[in-house]
Design an enzyme around this catalytic site. Structure first.
Site, PDB file in Angstrom:
ATOM      1  N   GLY A   8       0.833  -1.194   0.000  1.00 40.72           N
ATOM      2  CA  GLY A   8       0.000   0.000   0.000  1.00 40.72           C
ATOM      3  C   GLY A   8       0.866   1.241   0.000  1.00 40.72           C
ATOM      4  O   GLY A   8       2.043   1.200   0.388  1.00 40.72           O
TER       5      GLY A   8
ATOM      6  N   GLN B  28       2.661  10.059   1.490  1.00 42.46           N
ATOM      7  CA  GLN B  28       3.980   9.415   1.504  1.00 42.46           C
ATOM      8  C   GLN B  28       4.846   9.848   0.333  1.00 42.46           C
ATOM      9  O   GLN B  28       6.049   9.627   0.343  1.00 42.46           O
ATOM     10  CB  GLN B  28       3.833   7.891   1.489  1.00 42.46           C
TER      11      GLN B  28
ATOM     12  N   CYS C  74       5.974  -0.173   7.146  1.00 37.07           N
ATOM     13  CA  CYS C  74       5.561   0.987   6.356  1.00 37.07           C
ATOM     14  C   CYS C  74       6.736   1.429   5.497  1.00 37.07           C
ATOM     15  O   CYS C  74       7.871   1.478   5.974  1.00 37.07           O
ATOM     16  CB  CYS C  74       5.150   2.116   7.300  1.00 37.07           C
ATOM     17  N   LEU C  75       6.458   1.756   4.235  1.00 34.73           N
ATOM     18  CA  LEU C  75       7.536   2.197   3.344  1.00 34.73           C
ATOM     19  C   LEU C  75       8.175   3.495   3.829  1.00 34.73           C
ATOM     20  O   LEU C  75       9.304   3.804   3.442  1.00 34.73           O
ATOM     21  CB  LEU C  75       6.991   2.375   1.916  1.00 34.73           C
TER      22      LEU C  75
ATOM     23  N   HIS D 240      -4.335   0.890   7.439  1.00 34.51           N
ATOM     24  CA  HIS D 240      -3.011   1.519   7.557  1.00 34.51           C
ATOM     25  C   HIS D 240      -2.908   2.714   6.608  1.00 34.51           C
ATOM     26  O   HIS D 240      -2.477   3.800   7.001  1.00 34.51           O
ATOM     27  CB  HIS D 240      -1.935   0.466   7.249  1.00 34.51           C
ATOM     28  N   GLU D 241      -3.341   2.511   5.357  1.00 28.97           N
ATOM     29  CA  GLU D 241      -3.251   3.608   4.375  1.00 28.97           C
ATOM     30  C   GLU D 241      -4.210   4.742   4.731  1.00 28.97           C
ATOM     31  O   GLU D 241      -3.881   5.923   4.562  1.00 28.97           O
ATOM     32  CB  GLU D 241      -3.530   3.095   2.958  1.00 28.97           C
TER      33      GLU D 241
ATOM     34  N   HIS E  88      -2.779   7.071   7.187  1.00 32.99           N
ATOM     35  CA  HIS E  88      -1.839   8.043   6.594  1.00 32.99           C
ATOM     36  C   HIS E  88      -2.560   9.331   6.188  1.00 32.99           C
ATOM     37  O   HIS E  88      -1.971  10.411   6.249  1.00 32.99           O
ATOM     38  CB  HIS E  88      -1.183   7.463   5.335  1.00 32.99           C
TER      39      HIS E  88
HETATM   40 ZN    ZN Z   1       2.557   3.291   5.706  1.00 34.86          ZN
END
Ligand code: ZN
Length: 157
Positions: free
Chosen positions: A46, A51, A88-89, A130-131, A134
């Site tokens: 995701g 991000q 998480c990226l 999770h997304e 953000h």
């Molecule tokens: Zn994330």
């Protein structure tokens, strides 16, 4: 296609409450394509617009069944509970344990600007939630139980 630079924890953009999208424009279409490409390139499940430095309520998720686009998403209902590892990226090399609902129903705009409902469970539910966090400037590290851990090097498996 274009890859965008993924912002890392400490970047203000990751703490912003993102703005609602008001219409699908060519720029939004391009952003969604770039988010998908960037997510695949980074091997993530995701990626959310903040991000990559864009404060808009857009995210993409793919847990192995093709890309799902979330625009102005809202949780309609949630049930159950799952506790598991999350990463998480924007927090590279780390993971931690987070408890989230097991199943969710999410209402979202699609690329045709229609509302649709998406139901997900297990990893898909976790990834969407999770997304969506953000988009409100929330990172999983805010919800982690215990300490963040280092991700093991892939060579070890
Ligand atoms: Zn994330």
């Amino acid at each position: 296609m274009a890859l965008r630079k993924i912002r890392e924890m400490g970047d203000d953009c990751l703490r912003a409450v993102c703005k609602e999208v008001t219409e699908i424009t060519p720029r939004i279409e391009e952003l969604v394509e770039d988010l998908i490409d960037t997510m695949y390139e980074a091997d993530g499940v995701g990626l959310a617009a903040p991000q990559v430095g864009i404060r808009k309520r857009i995210a993409v998720v793919d847990v192995g069944e093709g890309p799902v686009v979330l625009i102005n998403p809202e949780v309609v209902s949630a049930e159950g509970e799952q506790t598991g590892n999350e990463g998480c990226l924007s927090v590279p090399g780390k993971c931690g344990v987070v408890t989230r609902p097991l199943k969710v129903k999410v209402k979202t705009r699609n690329m045709n600007w229609e509302w649709e409902e998406i139901e997900g469970e297990e990893l898909f539910a976790r990834a969407m939630l999770h997304e969506m966090d953000h988009l409100d400037g929330i990172l999983y590290v805010d919800k982690v139980e215990g300490e963040l851990m280092d991700v093991e090097a892939p060579e070890e498996d």
